[in-house]
Structure formats: structure tokens, C-alpha cells
Design an enzyme around this catalytic site. Structure first.
Site, PDB file in Angstrom:
ATOM      1  N   ARG A 110      32.551  64.687  19.768  1.00 18.77           N
ATOM      2  CA  ARG A 110      32.585  63.946  18.515  1.00 18.77           C
ATOM      3  C   ARG A 110      33.909  64.141  17.783  1.00 18.77           C
ATOM      4  O   ARG A 110      34.481  65.224  17.808  1.00 18.77           O
ATOM      5  CB  ARG A 110      31.461  64.412  17.575  1.00 18.77           C
ATOM      6  CG  ARG A 110      30.065  64.181  18.114  1.00 18.77           C
ATOM      7  CD  ARG A 110      29.049  64.891  17.222  1.00 18.77           C
ATOM      8  NE  ARG A 110      27.692  64.756  17.676  1.00 18.77           N
ATOM      9  CZ  ARG A 110      27.139  65.454  18.678  1.00 18.77           C
ATOM     10  NH1 ARG A 110      27.866  66.326  19.332  1.00 18.77           N
ATOM     11  NH2 ARG A 110      25.888  65.265  19.010  1.00 18.77           N
ATOM     12  N   SER A 179      32.191  75.032  21.378  1.00 20.81           N
ATOM     13  CA  SER A 179      30.931  75.781  21.488  1.00 20.81           C
ATOM     14  C   SER A 179      30.782  76.519  22.804  1.00 20.81           C
ATOM     15  O   SER A 179      29.867  76.238  23.590  1.00 20.81           O
ATOM     16  CB  SER A 179      29.761  74.833  21.303  1.00 20.81           C
ATOM     17  OG  SER A 179      30.056  73.945  20.268  1.00 20.81           O
ATOM     18  N   ASP A 232      29.797  75.960  17.323  1.00 20.66           N
ATOM     19  CA  ASP A 232      28.945  74.934  16.670  1.00 20.66           C
ATOM     20  C   ASP A 232      27.901  75.558  15.738  1.00 20.66           C
ATOM     21  O   ASP A 232      27.573  74.997  14.691  1.00 20.66           O
ATOM     22  CB  ASP A 232      28.263  74.012  17.699  1.00 20.66           C
ATOM     23  CG  ASP A 232      27.536  74.736  18.805  1.00 20.66           C
ATOM     24  OD1 ASP A 232      27.608  75.973  18.867  1.00 20.66           O
ATOM     25  OD2 ASP A 232      26.891  74.056  19.630  1.00 20.66           O
TER      26      ASP A 232
END
Ligand code: ADP
Ligand code: MG
Length: 510
Positions: A110, A179, A232
């Protein structure tokens, strides 16, 4: 022989044939009953192997809290890495301006832009663009991976309208959600410890993550500074805390699973002399690697682990997260098809690892049509198993249920383990003569996100149910799970803001 005789012989012949047919039918029934019994045996074994009684869950809770202590006591003291994040202040609401984030670490990648209004919960706008990571980039070179990321960011920035340009002397600032286990060297830098979730770019292990990204940005002439490198879970915690000050932990249950929480610096024994202005620091647990002998493990888990690119690693994650649940179900179906022919002739598809993705498994589990048409469709289209009788379709739903229920309940036990470690599980302070209901329990918020939790209703319901089972109603009502959509990305933008090189006063002690 007279006519009668012929008829009589013929009649005897028919009778014999009828007997033979009846014999075959009875034989088939007996055989099929025997097969079904074998299949039921496999199911029973699965159910027993996946058992998560409340007493077992409490053992998992205790084990999680013990391992957290061990991981904080010494480097390598536990399978839980308990990584320092250098995030000692969380966003408060005073952050203002436009910040960017990149979120890399699972199925989707993203790019985000967030406009902050300068007050708590005042996100004036947020734009998010998602795209799947091309699988070849997950195992290619770090240059290709980071060039792909930088190019997506460049296109995103080029598309933005007027008003997003920074003032002339200001560079754009970025929070990078990465992450994977990282040994942070500061809030904006760190070294990759290992890959998880199907990523495997060996040359990148041990390398500085921010530098790799910054190099790719610079190569493309993108004038941006990486102000925060975060996991994350940490981004999710940041967004949770931005909305609600009582947020003390964050959990991700998506492709993988992980958690972080606020710890007192004096409890981080492995890092003596660690001083922060707040007296606390966010610790990234990397709980996907948690292990305890109390975890209910089956032969399917053992096989899945042995055949994975990272055997003996991420054991908790392999029982819980979206990357694996579908494949556990596939393995059970495969075993049943080997034990009997209830699924018809063997389908080669059933032997293909990861062919049954978790969203498909969820769709079968949640099929509420009377004929289980979705189950039939997925069996046919994905596993190439056609014409499965209703009874067998129901069996498939049951397998999904057992696997998902175990996953959700173990995740709940993990959450309570964190609460126990920080004294928020209601168990502390029970003094003689006082009942659990007398304990004043502080409102405790856990930020949570990830596709498995947010898109899989039955998983979510099982998780909530288990929290109450373990904690009891009185305590559970004080524990709030807050869903933070895109928190892992927006939270990174918030952390970029609170660690901006242009502001000094946008942070508040934990
Ligand atoms: P990531 O973990 O890759 O950052 P998400 O948090 O969006 O991304 O989680 C995506 C994962 O969530 C998918 O890989 C899948 O395993 C799981 N998932 C997504 N949608 C569903 C669904 N409808 N049912 C079950 N699992 C789902
Ligand atoms: Mg994610």
C-alpha cells in the site's frame, strides 16, 4: 425339458441374479460405511488434536507471558524476539500536515497519503492505493523489490493534486511499514533479521532496510525522507493510540500474525540503561514465532512446517494466520481422500500446496445455503473435485470450522498473554476474600487489524468468544478490541509526523 422347466430355470436364474445384486448393494453399503467410518476417524483425530479447552488456553496465556519475560531478559532468551522499536512516544493529535506511508509486508502493498489536522482523531483525508506484490519480486533481488516500491510511490506522488506539495524548503516525509523482524538501530533505521510470509531475498538479510529504500527513492529523484521505519503492529498501535489513549497493544492477523505493546523501559532487562523521556517503549514481540508445548499441534501442522521454506520457525503464525489456514484444511481433505474415495478419484490439485487460499476456505465455512452450493463450487473449481454429496460438503464445513476455531482461540490466548504481562488481565491484585468481580479493571484497548480478523466473521466471533471464556465476563467487558482500518499504514504516517525533522513538540510521553 418341458416349457415349465425352462420357466423354472429362468426363474431360478433371476432369483440368483437378484441375490447377487442384493449382495453387491449390501457389500457396497458395508464398504461405504466402513470408508465413512475411517473418514470420521480422521475428523475425530483432527478435533482432538485441535482441542482448545479453556484450561489449555490458560496454559498458553501463561506460556506467552513467561516467554515475554524471557525475551525481555536476554537476547535470544526466548523464541519471542521482543524487539525494541525506539518508539517511545506515540502520536497525540497535535501532528499537522501531509505525510506519506508505504506498507510492505504481506499480500498487498500500500501507498498512502494522510493529511493531519492537528487534533486527536483529526485525519482530514487519507488516500490509499493497494496493489498485490508480484510473487517473483518476493524471491528476487532487493534492488528489484525496492525499485518496484519506489516506482509505485513515484506514480502516487505524481498523480496528486495541488495542495500536496510541501513548502519549498521542506522535504516530503515518509513512514515505512516493513512487517518483518527488524533489529532497529533508531526509530528510522534497522537491519532485517529474517524474512517470513513467503518472502525470501537472502542477500537482504542483515542489510539496512531504510538505506535500501532511500537508495531506490534517490535513484528515481524522489525527494523524500524516511522519518520512521516501523513494524505494521507498531503502526496499528500508533493509530489506535491516536484515536484512543487507552490503547496499550496492537495485534495483526492477516497473511501473518504479530503483536506489539507498550512496555516500561525498566522491564526491558536485556537493554540496561535504556533511557527514554517517557519511561516506556513499544516492543515488537514477533509473536508469530511463539512456541509452547501447550499449543495443540497436529500431524498436519508438522507436515506443513516441514515442507515450508522456514521449518521450525513461526510456529504460532503457522497455526493462526491467513497464509496457512487454507493449506491446513487442504491437507486434511487430502488425507481423507487417501483414506477413502468419498471425494471420488484422486484429484492432483489436492496435492498442490497453498492451492486452497484462506479466503476460499472462509467462503466454504460461511456458506449458509441449504445445499452448500459455494462449497460445491469451490471443490469443483479449485480442487477439481466434482459432484460431492451434501453429507461430504457438510464434512468440509466442519473441517474449516475446527481449523479456524483453533486459530482464533489461540490468537485470543496470545492477547490475554500480553494483558497478563502488563497486569491488565484482572488477575493481579486478587487478594484474599475478594472475588474477581471486585477488581477494578482499567479500560484496556487493543488495536487490531488484518484481513483474517476483519473479513472472516466466524474467525472474529470465535476470537471474541475465547477472550470471554478465558477472562470471564466481568474482566472481558473492560477489554476493547478496536479495529483500525489501514492502521499499519496510516499509523506509520502518524509516526513520521511525530518524528518529523520539522517539529519538536508533537509528541507526548506514553
Ligand atoms: P497483509 O497481511 O498482507 O498486509 P491483510 O491484512 O489485508 O494484508 O490480510 C490479507 C490476508 O487476510 C489474506 O492473505 C488472507 O489470508 C486473509 N483474508 C483476506 N480476506 C479474507 C476473507 N474474506 N476470509 C478469510 N481470510 C481473508
Ligand atoms: Mg498488513
Amino acid at each position: 425339458m418341458g416349457r415349465r422347466g425352462v420357466v423354472a430355470v429362468a426363474a431360478v436364474g433371476v432369483a440368483v441374479a437378484a441375490c447377487v445384486v442384493a449382495g453387491v448393494v449390501v457389500g457396497k453399503r458395508v464398504k461405504s460405511r466402513r470408508k465413512w467410518k475411517r473418514v470420521m476417524g480422521v475428523l475425530r483425530e483432527l478435533e482432538e488434536g485441535c482441542e482448545t479447552t479453556v484450561s489449555r488456553l490458560r496454559q498458553v496465556v501463561d506460556a506467552m507471558a513467561v516467554e515475554m519475560h524471557a525475551g525481555l531478559a536476554s537476547e535470544g532468551g526466548s523464541k519471542l524476539k521482543m524487539l525494541l522499536t525506539f518508539v517511545d512516544n506515540l502520536p497525540t493529535g497535535s501532528e499537522k500536515g501531509i505525510y506519506y506511508a508505504l506498507d510492505l509486508g504481506g499480500t498487498n502493498f500500500r501507498v498512502l497519503r494522510v493529511q493531519l489536522g492537528g487534533q486527536r482523531s483529526s485525519i482530514l483525508s487519507s488516500d490509499v492505493e493497494r496493489q498485490p506484490i508480484p510473487p517473483e519480486l518476493m524471491t528476487g533481488t532487493s534492488e528489484d523489490l525496492f525499485d518496484f516500491i519506489a516506482s509505485a510511490l513515484q506514480q502516487f506522488v505524481e498523480k496528486e493534486g495541488n495542495g500536496s506539495e510541501p513548502p519549498p524548503i521542506r522535504r516530503r516525509e515518509l513512514g515505512f511499514t516493513f512487517s518483518f523482524p527488524v533489529k532497529q538501530t533508531s526509530v528510522s533505521s534497522g537491519i532485517l533479521i529474517k524474512w517470513t510470509k513467503g518472502f525470501a531475498i537472502e542477500s537482504m538479510v542483515g542489510q539496512e532496510v531504510t538505506e535500501s529504500l532511500q537508495r531506490a527513492l534517490d535513484k528515481r529523484g524522489l525527494d523524500m525522507r524516511v522519518a520512521a521505519l516501523v513494524n505494521d503492529t507498531v503502526g496499528t498501535l500508533a493509530l489506535g493510540h491516536y484515536h484512543d489513549e487507552d490503547t496499550v497493544a496492537a495485534v495483526i492477523i492477516g497473511t501473518g500474525t504479530n503483536a506489539c505493546y507498550l512496555e516500561r523501559t525498566d522491564a526491558i532487562i536485556k537493554c540496561q540503561g535504556l533511557l527514554t523521556t517517557s519511561g516506556g517503549m513499544v516492543v515488537n514481540m514477533e509473536w508469530g514465532n511463539f512456541w509452547s508445548s501447550h499449543l495443540p499441534r497436529t500431524s498436519y501442522d508438522i507436515d506443513l512446517d516441514a515442507e515450508s521454506p522456514n521449518p521450525n520457525d513461526q510456529g504460532f503464525e503457522k497455526m493462526i494466520s491467513g497464509m496457512y489456514l487454507g493449506d491446513i484444511v487442504r491437507r486434511v481433505i487430502l488425507r481423507m481422500s487417501e483414506e477413502s474415495d468419498i471425494f471420488g478419484p484422486a484429484s492432483s490439485r489436492l496435492s498442490m500446496a497453498f492451492i486452497l487460499r484462506t479466503p476460499l476456505m472462509a467462503a466454504m465455512h460461511e456458506d449458509d445455503s441449504p445445499e452448500l452450493t459455494e462449497v460445491a463450487r469451490i471443490l469443483n473449481d479449485v480442487l477439481e473435485i466434482p459432484d460431492v454429496p451434501l453429507k461430504v460438503r457438510k464434512l468440509i464445513v466442519k473441517i474449516c470450522d475446527v481449523v479456524t476455531r483453533r486459530a482464533a482461540r489461540l490468537a485470543a490466548a496470545g492477547i490475554v498473554g500480553i494483558l497478563k504481562k502488563i497486569g491488565r488481565d484482572g488477575s493481579g491484585g486478587i487478594s484474599s476474600g475478594r472475588s474477581r468481580s471486585d477488581i477494578r479493571m482499567r479500560r484496556t484497548v487493543v488495536a487490531i487489524e488484518g484481513g483474517l480478523y476483519s473479513s472472516y466473521t466466524l474467525f472474529r466471533e470465535y476470537l471474541h468468544e475465547a477472550l470471554t471464556d478465558i477472562l470471564g465476563d466481568d474482566i472481558a467487558q473492560h477489554v476493547i478490541l478496536m479495529v483500525t482500518e489501514d492502521g499499519s499504514g496510516i499509523g506509520a504516517a502518524l509516526l513520521a509526523a511525530s518524528h518529523s525533522s520539522y517539529s519538536v513538540d508533537t509528541v507526548q510521553p506514553l
